[in-house]
Design an enzyme around this catalytic site. Structure first.
Site, PDB file in Angstrom:
ATOM      1  N   SER A 578      -2.207   0.598   9.173  1.00 17.66           N
ATOM      2  CA  SER A 578      -0.848   0.698   9.678  1.00 17.66           C
ATOM      3  C   SER A 578      -0.898   1.238  11.111  1.00 17.66           C
ATOM      4  O   SER A 578      -1.491   0.601  11.980  1.00 17.66           O
ATOM      5  CB  SER A 578      -0.009   1.573   8.751  1.00 17.66           C
ATOM      6  OG  SER A 578       1.350   1.472   9.041  1.00 17.66           O
ATOM      7  N   HIS A 693       3.108  -3.030   1.725  1.00 10.44           N
ATOM      8  CA  HIS A 693       2.409  -2.332   2.804  1.00 10.44           C
ATOM      9  C   HIS A 693       1.179  -1.592   2.311  1.00 10.44           C
ATOM     10  O   HIS A 693       0.244  -1.357   3.067  1.00 10.44           O
ATOM     11  CB  HIS A 693       3.366  -1.361   3.501  1.00 10.44           C
ATOM     12  CG  HIS A 693       2.818  -0.777   4.751  1.00 10.44           C
ATOM     13  ND1 HIS A 693       2.326  -1.560   5.776  1.00 10.44           N
ATOM     14  CD2 HIS A 693       2.676   0.500   5.160  1.00 10.44           C
ATOM     15  CE1 HIS A 693       1.896  -0.781   6.759  1.00 10.44           C
ATOM     16  NE2 HIS A 693       2.096   0.471   6.401  1.00 10.44           N
TER      17      HIS A 693
END
Length: 724
Positions: A578, A693
């Site tokens: 991320s 995610h």
């Protein structure tokens, strides 16, 4: 009282013994990144088509790259062993079931294993939980639900109506996306309520006011989402109404991150205030109180602050900026303060009490409240302790729980029935343990402990410091075998994140231990600026125009590892996801001469377009706004996508992402791989078609991803001779 879902997982934090602390010499400054005209506009970006998440051409590209990566990594003779080890770990039955107190004192848990890949929401008594074999009662079986409905459901938590907590809103995600469907569930009947509340898939949430009334923030149609893709409107919905029929209470601005509504309740579940939060940017917000007459009043709080709890009528607020209160009192960044709620709501000039002011090397890493006490996880130089505070007329008194020293601690679920609270304790080489504390008496009792998942015999942990380019000392941990030769020959994995005030606290990782440390690898964690290891100021030091400082911190740690002969360039790899994926991209483009491997997980990479993709606009507060020329200039200086160029010593990298990631757009990872290939570099790319995610919709997928990563690292770092 603000509290997590009754089945929220208690975060198991961790730490370690410190065996040495030393300082490194100043490394040379990293070369200033350069950027030509590639992809500085839509017209100059040849890979925009890869941003079409499920576009036919893009998915054909993904399929081809997955097949090639599988052929290389799954074809490695080490892959199957690593995969089986990872699968055994993630599906193990002897993990600590993370406990969550219900309002009546029962214990809830969400559990996944080989037979329950999607998971079970289950419940037991506290007495039963404390035994070796608790007697669990299943509340909801997500695997059975997904099979019955033919859906790829991933459980995302529940919000239950206090105080009884019979009726809950269950959040179900299709494949792991952040967007969820909300459905009303009866925990007594253990079934979804016939004709009950159902809200269609959307980002956002809902909060109970009473059994027949909700505060909802959802996608209500055109013009109701912010530029970040989050809700801009809060409504009050009565049972029987559709979302369109619900009463609009608050509308934010398109430039906001999001708006949401919630209730502030006391320990008995009584609503003390109905509040609406407007997140102006990722770090600045407004809080509005909804009056009985429907009028909204903005609370006089600093823009950078968080309401963290309510205990014995005292409202707790953590400050992330220096602030002069309406009372004239001056407070500092990092302070934890409290007001008597009712008096403060009636008169904002009511004086506040200073509960805790951390020192320069301290940080508050967790806050929770029991019925009568405040419980704080306080870290000093990345080592944790737990303090219990008691409200008073003057200063709040505090005691420190008698827990193991030089560890990381996590404040878990707290009881509203009494003063019990769960605390997790662990270290890099010490399996996690769970303790039950009585915050009223200070008594602590270990109730669960993890068995060792890897052989840590002969291993140790050091804490060092590296001098960054501006002279700031950056702490980092090194986990390794004690007899490690200092000749640069050690395969070393350096992990970093460096953003959003997220602290990398030491913790026991069975997969790192089994798949890397046990096989002779060295694991390093860099506590760079941008994180929260030393409070809000440590984070703010690398915000926006100062982002490059965090990159230089990470580079300084790599240089220090090499200077100490712990490793050398052919044996050094990096990993991050991320924001950490952006970290890896910056290292790749700025100092590729330091590394021989990079695992780039669900990354941000094209920083000139991040604000246009999915939730990206919400991170302008962290990075700046590429649409403002002055800010675009300093973002472009480090944006990895624009700074990839030919003729560099880039190693073969492993990039992975998820098609279902609706937070960080998979286009970042896809475009990074495509550009590298265009420039003639070898790339391994993998995209999970589910997973969200976290890049893993279920445990089997998680095991596969781990095996792919550590096979790649083995090929790059264990098969390569050390630098002479």
């Amino acid at each position: 009282m603000i509290r997590a879902s009754a089945v929220a997982l208690a975060t198991l934090l961790a730490s370690t013994s410190l065996t040495s602390v030393s300082m490194a010499q100043t490394p040379p400054s990293s070369p200033a990144p350069t950027s030509g005209g590639f992809a500085t506009s839509d017209a100059t970006d040849p890979y925009l088509w890869l941003e079409e998440v499920e576009g036919e051409r893009a998915m054909e590209w993904v399929k081809a790259h997955n097949e090639r990566t599988f052929a290389v990594l799954q074809g490695d003779p080490r892959y199957e062993t690593l995969h089986q080890q990872a699968l055994e770990i993630v599906q193990a039955q002897d993990r600590i079931p993370s406990p969550g107190f219900t309002h009546d004192g029962h214990i809830d848990n969400f559990w996944q294993d080989a037979q329950h890949v999607r998971g079970l929401w289950r419940r037991t008594t506290l007495d039963s939980y404390r035994t070796a074999t608790p007697e669990w009662q299943t509340i909801l079986d997500i695997d059975a639900l997904a099979a019955a409905e033919g859906q790829n459901w991933v459980y995302k938590g529940s919000t239950c109506l206090q105080p009884e907590e019979r009726y809950c809103l269950i959040s179900l995600s299709n494949g792991g996306k952040d967007a969820v469907t909300l459905r009303e569930f009866d925990t007594v009947e253990r079934k979804f309520v016939d004709g009950g509340i159902t809200l269609p898939e959307s980002k956002g949430g809902a909060s109970w006011i009473d059994k027949d009334t909700l505060l909802i923030s959802r996608d209500f149609g055109p013009g109701t989402l912010t530029n970040s893709g989050y809700p801009m409107v809060v409504k009050r919905m009565k049972r029987g109404q559709t979302p369109d029929q619900a009463e609009t209470l608050f509308t934010g601005q398109p430039t906001d991150v999001s708006v949401s509504g919630y209730t502030l309740r006391d320990a008995d579940g009584v609503v003390k205030a109905t509040l609406i939060n407007r997140s102006v940017d990722f770090y600045s917000s407004e809080t509005w109180r909804l009056g009985d007459d429907g009028a909204l009043t903005q609370l006089q709080l600093p823009a950078k602050s968080d309401i963290t709890g309510l205990v014995q009528g005292q409202l707790l607020v953590s400050l992330k900026q220096d602030w002069t209160a309406p009372s004239g009192q001056d407070f500092k960044t990092g302070d934890l303060i409290a007001w008597p709620l009712e008096a403060w709501l009636a008169d904002p000039a009511t004086p506040a009490q200073l509960v805790l002011r951390p020192t320069e090397r301290q940080a508050i890493e967790g806050v929770n409240v029991t019925r009568n006490r405040l419980v704080v996880a306080l870290y000093d130089n990345v080592r944790g302790s737990v303090r219990v505070y008691t409200p008073g007329q003057g200063e709040w008194s505090h005691t420190t729980l008698d827990l193991p020293q030089n560890v990381s601690v996590g404040v878990g679920s707290a009881s509203e029935k009494d003063d019990k609270v769960f605390v997790s304790v662990t270290g890099y080489l010490n399996p996690s343990s769970l303790w039950l504390a009585d915050a009223a008496t200070g008594a602590v009792d270990q109730v669960k402990s993890m068995p060792a998942k890897f052989d840590a015999a002969g291993m140790t942990v050091d804490q060092h410091e590296a001098r960054s380019a501006d002279g700031t000392m950056i702490p980092y941990f090194v986990v390794h075998k004690a007899d490690m030769p200092l000749d640069g020959s050690n395969p070393t994995l350096l992990y970093g994140y460096g953003g959003f005030e997220s602290s990398l606290l030491p913790g026991y990782s069975a997969t790192v231990g089994k798949l890397w440390l046990e096989r002779g690898g060295v694991y390093v964690i860099a506590n760079t600026r941008g994180g929260g290891e030393f409070g809000p100021r440590w984070h703010e030091a690398a915000l926006q125009q100062n982002r490059q400082r965090a990159h230089e911190d990470f580079q300084a740690v790599a240089l220090d590892l090499i200077a100490r002969d712990i490793t050398s360039q052919p044996k050094l790899g990096i990993m991050g996801g991320s924001q950490g994926g952006l970290f890896m991209g910056a290292m790749l483009t700025q100092r590729p001469d330091l590394i021989n491997a990079a695992v780039i997980q669900v990354p941000l990479f094209d920083m000139l377009r991040f604000h246009k993709l999915l939730a990206g606009a919400s991170w302008i507060g962290e990075y700046g706004d590429p649409d403002i020329p002055a800010q675009r200039a300093w973002i472009q200086q480090y944006s990895p996508y624009q700074n990839l160029r030919a003729g560099q010593p880039y190693p073969e990298v492993f990039i992975h992402t998820s098609t279902k990631d609706d937070r960080v757009h998979p286009g970042h990872a896809r475009k990074a791989a495509a550009r590298l290939e265009e420039l003639g570099y070898p790339v391994l790319f993998y995209e999970n078609v589910d997973g969200g995610h976290a890049a893993g919709a279920n445990l089997r997928e998680t095991a596969r991803r781990l095996a792919l990563e550590y096979t790649y690292l083995s090929r790059r770092l264990m098969d390569t001779p050390a630098q002479e």
